[in-house]
Write a protein that holds these residues in place. Structure first.
Motif, PDB file in Angstrom:
ATOM      1  N   ALA A 148       0.834  -1.202   0.000  1.00  0.00           N
ATOM      2  CA  ALA A 148       0.000   0.000   0.000  1.00  0.00           C
ATOM      3  C   ALA A 148       0.868   1.251   0.000  1.00  0.00           C
ATOM      4  CB  ALA A 148      -0.915  -0.007   1.216  1.00  0.00           C
ATOM      5  N   SER A 149       0.459   2.252  -0.792  1.00  0.00           N
ATOM      6  CA  SER A 149       1.146   3.544  -0.849  1.00  0.00           C
ATOM      7  C   SER A 149       0.151   4.588  -1.320  1.00  0.00           C
ATOM      8  CB  SER A 149       2.364   3.482  -1.792  1.00  0.00           C
ATOM      9  OG  SER A 149       1.944   3.212  -3.115  1.00  0.00           O
ATOM     10  N   SER A 150       0.501   5.832  -1.173  1.00  0.00           N
ATOM     11  CA  SER A 150      -0.358   6.940  -1.580  1.00  0.00           C
ATOM     12  C   SER A 150      -1.682   6.874  -0.814  1.00  0.00           C
ATOM     13  CB  SER A 150      -0.564   6.919  -3.093  1.00  0.00           C
ATOM     14  OG  SER A 150      -1.232   8.082  -3.512  1.00  0.00           O
ATOM     15  N   TRP A 151      -2.762   7.307  -1.413  1.00  0.00           N
ATOM     16  CA  TRP A 151      -4.023   7.498  -0.707  1.00  0.00           C
ATOM     17  C   TRP A 151      -4.815   6.206  -0.583  1.00  0.00           C
ATOM     18  CZ3 TRP A 151      -5.405  11.716   1.951  1.00  0.00           C
ATOM     19  CH2 TRP A 151      -4.699  12.888   1.701  1.00  0.00           C
ATOM     20  N   TRP A 152      -5.301   5.951   0.692  1.00  0.00           N
ATOM     21  CA  TRP A 152      -6.120   4.762   0.971  1.00  0.00           C
ATOM     22  C   TRP A 152      -7.303   5.131   1.867  1.00  0.00           C
ATOM     23  CZ3 TRP A 152      -5.549  -0.773   0.390  1.00  0.00           C
ATOM     24  CH2 TRP A 152      -4.583  -1.134  -0.558  1.00  0.00           C
ATOM     25  N   HIS A 153      -8.406   4.343   1.705  1.00  0.00           N
ATOM     26  CA  HIS A 153      -9.563   4.409   2.599  1.00  0.00           C
ATOM     27  C   HIS A 153      -9.405   3.361   3.695  1.00  0.00           C
ATOM     28  CE1 HIS A 153     -11.855   6.833  -0.292  1.00  0.00           C
ATOM     29  NE2 HIS A 153     -11.532   5.963  -1.254  1.00  0.00           N
ATOM     30  N   LEU A 154     -10.039   3.601   4.861  1.00  0.00           N
ATOM     31  CA  LEU A 154     -10.082   2.611   5.933  1.00  0.00           C
ATOM     32  C   LEU A 154     -11.406   2.749   6.683  1.00  0.00           C
ATOM     33  CD1 LEU A 154      -8.754   0.460   7.813  1.00  0.00           C
ATOM     34  CD2 LEU A 154      -7.905   2.384   9.205  1.00  0.00           C
ATOM     35  N   ILE A 155     -12.114   1.633   6.844  1.00  0.00           N
ATOM     36  CA  ILE A 155     -13.288   1.555   7.726  1.00  0.00           C
ATOM     37  C   ILE A 155     -12.882   0.678   8.891  1.00  0.00           C
ATOM     38  CG2 ILE A 155     -15.679   0.787   7.955  1.00  0.00           C
ATOM     39  CD1 ILE A 155     -16.018   1.259   4.959  1.00  0.00           C
ATOM     40  N   ASP A 156     -13.035   1.183  10.113  1.00  0.00           N
ATOM     41  CA  ASP A 156     -12.550   0.493  11.310  1.00  0.00           C
ATOM     42  C   ASP A 156     -13.681   0.383  12.320  1.00  0.00           C
ATOM     43  OD1 ASP A 156     -11.046  -0.658  13.261  1.00  0.00           O
ATOM     44  OD2 ASP A 156      -9.596   0.980  13.448  1.00  0.00           O
ATOM     45  N   VAL A 157     -14.000  -0.863  12.743  1.00  0.00           N
ATOM     46  CA  VAL A 157     -15.004  -1.104  13.793  1.00  0.00           C
ATOM     47  C   VAL A 157     -14.268  -1.685  14.976  1.00  0.00           C
ATOM     48  CG1 VAL A 157     -17.133  -2.288  14.403  1.00  0.00           C
ATOM     49  CG2 VAL A 157     -16.777  -1.513  12.045  1.00  0.00           C
ATOM     50  N   ARG A 158     -14.180  -0.914  16.101  1.00  0.00           N
ATOM     51  CA  ARG A 158     -13.339  -1.274  17.237  1.00  0.00           C
ATOM     52  C   ARG A 158     -14.114  -2.033  18.313  1.00  0.00           C
ATOM     53  NH1 ARG A 158      -8.356  -0.676  15.729  1.00  0.00           N
ATOM     54  NH2 ARG A 158      -7.924  -1.108  17.932  1.00  0.00           N
ATOM     55  N   HIS A 159     -13.360  -2.756  19.146  1.00  0.00           N
ATOM     56  CA  HIS A 159     -13.908  -3.369  20.352  1.00  0.00           C
ATOM     57  C   HIS A 159     -14.178  -2.260  21.381  1.00  0.00           C
ATOM     58  CE1 HIS A 159     -14.080  -5.882  23.990  1.00  0.00           C
ATOM     59  NE2 HIS A 159     -14.295  -6.924  23.178  1.00  0.00           N
ATOM     60  N   SER A 160     -15.191  -2.482  22.225  1.00  0.00           N
ATOM     61  CA  SER A 160     -15.544  -1.457  23.223  1.00  0.00           C
ATOM     62  C   SER A 160     -14.474  -1.296  24.289  1.00  0.00           C
ATOM     63  CB  SER A 160     -16.885  -1.804  23.888  1.00  0.00           C
ATOM     64  OG  SER A 160     -16.814  -3.084  24.531  1.00  0.00           O
ATOM     65  N   ASN A 161     -13.625  -2.280  24.475  1.00  0.00           N
ATOM     66  CA  ASN A 161     -12.525  -2.200  25.440  1.00  0.00           C
ATOM     67  C   ASN A 161     -11.297  -1.693  24.694  1.00  0.00           C
ATOM     68  OD1 ASN A 161     -10.516  -2.494  27.313  1.00  0.00           O
ATOM     69  ND2 ASN A 161     -10.917  -4.673  27.739  1.00  0.00           N
ATOM     70  N   ASN A 162     -10.953  -0.419  24.940  1.00  0.00           N
ATOM     71  CA  ASN A 162      -9.867   0.180  24.166  1.00  0.00           C
ATOM     72  C   ASN A 162      -8.479  -0.265  24.594  1.00  0.00           C
ATOM     73  OD1 ASN A 162      -9.466   1.553  26.524  1.00  0.00           O
ATOM     74  ND2 ASN A 162      -9.917   3.604  25.679  1.00  0.00           N
ATOM     75  N   SER A 163      -8.423  -1.190  25.587  1.00  0.00           N
ATOM     76  CA  SER A 163      -7.098  -1.678  26.004  1.00  0.00           C
ATOM     77  C   SER A 163      -6.651  -2.884  25.182  1.00  0.00           C
ATOM     78  CB  SER A 163      -7.134  -2.046  27.496  1.00  0.00           C
ATOM     79  OG  SER A 163      -8.010  -3.137  27.735  1.00  0.00           O
ATOM     80  N   ASN A 164      -7.502  -3.342  24.296  1.00  0.00           N
ATOM     81  CA  ASN A 164      -7.081  -4.428  23.388  1.00  0.00           C
ATOM     82  C   ASN A 164      -7.079  -3.903  21.957  1.00  0.00           C
ATOM     83  OD1 ASN A 164      -9.699  -4.750  22.172  1.00  0.00           O
ATOM     84  ND2 ASN A 164     -10.341  -5.905  23.998  1.00  0.00           N
ATOM     85  N   ASN A 165      -6.741  -4.814  21.030  1.00  0.00           N
ATOM     86  CA  ASN A 165      -6.665  -4.404  19.621  1.00  0.00           C
ATOM     87  C   ASN A 165      -7.471  -5.364  18.750  1.00  0.00           C
ATOM     88  OD1 ASN A 165      -5.986  -2.916  17.409  1.00  0.00           O
ATOM     89  ND2 ASN A 165      -3.806  -3.434  17.398  1.00  0.00           N
ATOM     90  N   TYR A 166      -8.733  -5.508  19.123  1.00  0.00           N
ATOM     91  CA  TYR A 166      -9.648  -6.315  18.303  1.00  0.00           C
ATOM     92  C   TYR A 166     -10.486  -5.365  17.461  1.00  0.00           C
ATOM     93  CZ  TYR A 166      -8.423 -10.433  21.032  1.00  0.00           C
ATOM     94  OH  TYR A 166      -7.755 -11.470  21.608  1.00  0.00           O
ATOM     95  N   ALA A 167     -10.416  -5.565  16.134  1.00  0.00           N
ATOM     96  CA  ALA A 167     -11.151  -4.675  15.240  1.00  0.00           C
ATOM     97  C   ALA A 167     -11.460  -5.401  13.939  1.00  0.00           C
ATOM     98  CB  ALA A 167     -10.341  -3.418  14.948  1.00  0.00           C
ATOM     99  N   LEU A 168     -12.553  -4.987  13.313  1.00  0.00           N
ATOM    100  CA  LEU A 168     -12.902  -5.446  11.969  1.00  0.00           C
ATOM    101  C   LEU A 168     -12.632  -4.292  11.026  1.00  0.00           C
ATOM    102  CD1 LEU A 168     -16.072  -7.419  10.917  1.00  0.00           C
ATOM    103  CD2 LEU A 168     -15.355  -5.416   9.617  1.00  0.00           C
ATOM    104  N   GLN A 169     -11.780  -4.532   9.996  1.00  0.00           N
ATOM    105  CA  GLN A 169     -11.338  -3.436   9.139  1.00  0.00           C
ATOM    106  C   GLN A 169     -11.509  -3.788   7.657  1.00  0.00           C
ATOM    107  OE1 GLN A 169      -7.271  -2.980  10.455  1.00  0.00           O
ATOM    108  NE2 GLN A 169      -7.840  -1.418  11.973  1.00  0.00           N
TER     109      GLN A 169
END
Length: 397
Positions: free
Chosen positions: A43-64
């Motif tokens: 990946a380079s230059s301009w990109w889109h990202l949709i990120d759905v995070r876990h409610s506990n911000n101390s972990n890194n579980y996400a659907l992207q």
């Protein structure tokens, strides 16, 4: 009213690092970046990202979901508590990752394929029933899932003598004309009338056919008429001394039928040396030759002739015979009465014929002999004469 956030209130924010954890500032939302980090490989230059995070911000579980500004490819991942979890490309009609029911364009034969990338068989079904299988080792089976040869149809086959294809039932080869037109017609390899063989349908009568076996032509022919091809059957190759014969019902064999002439040899006069004078009651050889039979179960028919003259004026009695390896095969007598009121005679010494019953293929010595049985007159036998000859005909018993 309108709810706005992000750059210029367009509800899109900027995030360079897709792997950022919640307690490091990552939130669910819509993002863009010109410097992608932890985005899909390359990946380079301009990109889109949709990120759905876990409610506990101390972990890194996400659907992207992510994608470049400049193509129609989409990528997906669930981070599984890791910033570097690999991305998977989503299959779309524009991604060239799927084989479409309407066909694909722009494929590359060296890299695009239908099949497996592990040691698992590839199966083709219709109506949810298996029709074809490609084994992981490469053998292909049609209506069989256990092909033992590179191509097997309706049976597993047996890999005998490096078999490449196995057809369990019949195989038909259709020419480029319909059967009603005659010409090339159709050839069938398989079974018919309880026999295994090669067959042509009734219209295969064309003169240009390379192979015609019966059918409406009434011929058994290899090659076109007048082309000069030879017919050869393995194990029945004919030679000068051992030809191939056809029996009365058309079967080819190396065993000739009874009465078949196997060989004829003729030795002509002028090849037998000087004259021979006979004045003895002991048989003297006047013609000799050798012959090697082609069969070990045959008759040798020996015919010979020699010019001769009996001298003197006495009453004489002579005898001639043919021997094969010392065995008498034929005999003749001749009688002269030159006394008072004489001039009469009965029989001739030559021509002479004999028959020998042969049981081996070893070379035989054949002699024509003469002897005086009474009186004392000489007999002269002219071996150099053109009328002197010996002929051997071998006939199968």
């Amino acid at each position: 009213g309108t709810f706005g956030f992000g750059s210029s209130n367009v509800r899109t924010e900027t995030r360079d690092n897709a792997g950022l954890q919640g307690n490091a500032g990552a939130q669910s939302g819509f993002f863009e970046t010109a410097g992608p980090t932890n985005y899909p490989a390359g990946a380079s230059s301009w990109w889109h990202l949709i990120d759905v995070r876990h409610s506990n911000n101390s972990n890194n579980y996400a659907l992207q979901i992510a994608g470049s500004f400049f193509d129609q490819n989409l990528y997906f991942r669930k981070t599984n508590n890791s910033a570097t979890t690999a991305w998977s490309q989503l299959i779309t009609t524009n991604s060239n990752l799927a084989w479409l029911t309407t066909g694909n364009a722009g494929t590359v034969a060296s890299s695009n394929f239908i099949g497996t990338t592990d040691a698992i068989d590839f199966v083709v079904r219709t109506n949810n029933v298996e029709r074809m299988r490609v084994l992981s080792g490469g053998n292909v089976g049609i209506n069989t899932n256990t092909p033992s040869v590179p191509l097997a149809v309706n049976g597993s086959g047996v890999n005998v003598y490096a078999t490449d294809a196995w057809i369990e039932n019949n195989m038909h080869v259709q020419g480029n004309e319909t059967l009603t037109q005659g010409g090339r017609g159709r050839m069938r390899v398989g079974t018919a009338w309880n026999y295994m063989g090669l067959y042509t349908d009734a219209s295969s009568t064309g003169a240009a056919s390379d192979l015609v076996l019966g059918a409406s032509s009434g011929l058994v022919r290899i090659g076109c008429n007048g082309c000069g091809q030879n017919f050869k059957v393995s194990g029945l190759e004919g030679t000068t001394t051992q030809p191939v014969y056809a029996t009365s019902n058309g079967v080819l064999t190396r065993t000739p039928p009874a009465g078949q002439v196997l060989n004829v040899v003729m030795v002509n006069g002028g090849n037998m040396g000087t004259n021979v004078t006979v004045n003895s009651t002991t048989f003297t050889t006047v013609i000799t030759t050798t012959y090697t039979p082609v069969s070990n179960n045959s008759f040798l028919i020996v015919e010979c002739s020699i010019d001769y003259q009996i001298g003197g004026t006495n009453t004489d009695s002579w005898v001639s015979r043919i021997t094969v390896d010392g065995t008498q095969a034929g005999m003749c007598y001749q009688y002269w009465n030159n006394g008072s009121g004489g001039g009469t005679r009965g029989g001739v010494l030559f021509p002479l014929m004999g028959r020998y019953e042969n049981s081996s293929t070893t070379t035989k010595t054949i002699n024509a002999q003469a002897a005086r049985s009474s009186s004392d007159d000489n007999g002269t036998f002219y071996r150099y004469s053109a009328s002197t000859w010996i002929k051997i005909t071998e006939v199968q018993k």
